[in-house]
Write a protein that holds these residues in place. Sequence first.
Motif, PDB file in Angstrom:
ATOM      1  N   ASP A 296       8.386   2.259 -10.507  1.00 25.05           N
ATOM      2  CA  ASP A 296       9.936   2.494  -9.709  1.00 25.05           C
ATOM      3  C   ASP A 296       9.743   3.277  -8.391  1.00 25.05           C
ATOM      4  N   LEU A 297       9.295   2.492  -7.313  1.00 23.03           N
ATOM      5  CA  LEU A 297       9.084   3.187  -6.102  1.00 23.03           C
ATOM      6  C   LEU A 297      10.245   4.255  -5.632  1.00 23.03           C
TER       7      LEU A 297
ATOM      8  N   THR B 267       0.894  -1.158  -0.122  1.00 20.62           N
ATOM      9  CA  THR B 267       0.144   0.060   0.005  1.00 20.62           C
ATOM     10  C   THR B 267       0.736   1.076  -0.100  1.00 20.62           C
ATOM     11  N   GLY B 268       2.181   1.190   0.329  1.00 20.34           N
ATOM     12  CA  GLY B 268       3.001   2.204   0.406  1.00 20.34           C
ATOM     13  C   GLY B 268       3.028   2.768  -1.130  1.00 20.34           C
ATOM     14  N   SER B 269       3.058   1.852  -2.143  1.00 22.40           N
ATOM     15  CA  SER B 269       3.213   2.251  -3.426  1.00 22.40           C
ATOM     16  C   SER B 269       2.143   3.122  -3.950  1.00 22.40           C
ATOM     17  N   TYR B 270       0.858   2.655  -3.546  1.00 19.08           N
ATOM     18  CA  TYR B 270      -0.292   3.476  -3.637  1.00 19.08           C
ATOM     19  C   TYR B 270      -0.376   4.819  -3.240  1.00 19.08           C
ATOM     20  N   ALA B 271       0.052   4.725  -1.856  1.00 16.78           N
ATOM     21  CA  ALA B 271       0.087   6.333  -1.352  1.00 16.78           C
ATOM     22  C   ALA B 271       0.972   6.966  -2.219  1.00 16.78           C
ATOM     23  N   ALA B 272       2.351   6.595  -2.425  1.00 20.93           N
ATOM     24  CA  ALA B 272       3.153   7.341  -3.185  1.00 20.93           C
ATOM     25  C   ALA B 272       2.752   8.040  -4.530  1.00 20.93           C
ATOM     26  N   LEU B 273       1.781   6.961  -5.312  1.00 20.98           N
ATOM     27  CA  LEU B 273       1.159   7.362  -6.287  1.00 20.98           C
ATOM     28  C   LEU B 273       0.058   8.488  -6.217  1.00 20.98           C
ATOM     29  N   ALA B 274      -0.621   8.422  -4.953  1.00 23.17           N
ATOM     30  CA  ALA B 274      -1.476   9.416  -4.772  1.00 23.17           C
ATOM     31  C   ALA B 274      -1.116  10.861  -4.460  1.00 23.17           C
ATOM     32  N   ALA B 275       0.200  10.748  -3.935  1.00 21.11           N
ATOM     33  CA  ALA B 275       0.888  12.056  -3.521  1.00 21.11           C
ATOM     34  C   ALA B 275       1.134  12.866  -5.046  1.00 21.11           C
ATOM     35  N   ARG B 276       0.984  12.435  -6.055  1.00 17.84           N
ATOM     36  CA  ARG B 276       0.964  13.325  -7.233  1.00 17.84           C
ATOM     37  C   ARG B 276      -0.218  14.027  -7.343  1.00 17.84           C
ATOM     38  N   ASP B 277      -1.120  13.651  -6.728  1.00 13.98           N
ATOM     39  CA  ASP B 277      -2.516  14.477  -6.808  1.00 13.98           C
ATOM     40  C   ASP B 277      -2.947  15.076  -5.516  1.00 13.98           C
ATOM     41  N   VAL B 278      -2.526  14.711  -4.409  1.00 12.34           N
ATOM     42  CA  VAL B 278      -2.982  15.041  -3.184  1.00 12.34           C
ATOM     43  C   VAL B 278      -1.867  15.683  -2.356  1.00 12.34           C
TER      44      VAL B 278
ATOM     45  N   SER C 150       8.173  -0.880   5.490  1.00 18.55           N
ATOM     46  CA  SER C 150       8.723  -2.047   4.419  1.00 18.55           C
ATOM     47  C   SER C 150       8.000  -2.049   3.048  1.00 18.55           C
ATOM     48  N   PRO C 151       7.809  -0.720   2.525  1.00 19.02           N
ATOM     49  CA  PRO C 151       6.927  -0.452   1.314  1.00 19.02           C
ATOM     50  C   PRO C 151       7.545  -1.389   0.016  1.00 19.02           C
ATOM     51  N   THR C 152       6.818  -1.593  -0.962  1.00 22.03           N
ATOM     52  CA  THR C 152       7.389  -2.400  -1.857  1.00 22.03           C
ATOM     53  C   THR C 152       6.193  -1.814  -3.089  1.00 22.03           C
ATOM     54  N   ALA C 153       6.685  -2.099  -4.444  1.00 21.43           N
ATOM     55  CA  ALA C 153       5.630  -1.883  -5.431  1.00 21.43           C
ATOM     56  C   ALA C 153       5.352  -3.373  -6.084  1.00 21.43           C
TER      57      ALA C 153
END
Length: 311
Positions: A241-242, A136-147, A156-159
């Motif tokens: 690429d996380l 879920t760390g990868s989902y949050a990182a992608l969300a930060a593009r817009d929020v 322990s994040p992973t994509a």
Amino acid sequence: MKLRNLLGVAAGTVGLTAVANRLLAARAGEFEPLLSGTQRTYRWRGFDVAYTEAGDPSDPDLVLLHGINAAASSHEFHAVFEELAEDYHVLAPDLPGFGHSDRPPLLYSSSLLTTFVTDFLADNTTDATVVASSLTGSYAALAARDVDIGHFVLISPTATSMGGRQTWLRSLLRSPILGQGIYNLVVSKPSLRYFHDDHGYYDMDNLDEEIVDYEWQSGHQPGARFAPASFVSGFLDSEIDLSTELAALDVPVTLVWGRDADITPLSKGRELADEADARLVVFDDALLVPHAEHPGQFVDVVRGEYDEAVA
């Protein structure tokens, strides 16, 4: 005659599996949320998404995003939820397809869950501290593009997790009798304890039996197998690429790792921290869930009061 006997055995096995599936579902019944707080519903794209809210709404927002596994939900943060609510306005959702949220028989995907995380943060928070676990760390990182995010704490994040997409496996686990039977084995109490012991907990004495009971009940709710079917078949992997995503963020990023983690080993954490220019905090005597085994230290990390970093 041999073929007839074989078909009879197969039919009997299917019949027994179907009966066992129904008995387990009836035995599980409904289950109550584990986190103490106000239970709320976020209506999102046809889903009723359950989340627990606690703390003073005037305090800074903090969102807890659980990881992905066969019996995942926001209960993952049971050891830290109440203490964090002393300083933050805490929101802990069950991702669509998990926990107390709706679990329709969709073909779940990383894009679906990324869109959910993005929308949930945009609609319910302002400059939140976001804690996210594993995939879920990868989902949050992608969300930060817009929020707008105030701070990331990623456990322990992973994509990626499964090493490729396997449509046949997803179809098998989605099947109504055999798939349900296989899934019931995966979320049996012996299996849950095995996975916790194998890569979750460093010290199994830290795993309360109440957590196993809760995960068993969660895993036997209607529709529980559909999101995990997409997970184990690789369809919830982000394939990004996380390190690049995290490096592009203009917010502080703290990575939390268990020193003895094996599925996502500390070497990966060191590499990710270097490439993303992130702070790395390592907990001794911990595997995949340092926040459950060392809750006091983890709360200090979120508050910015933990001084130790990687060694």
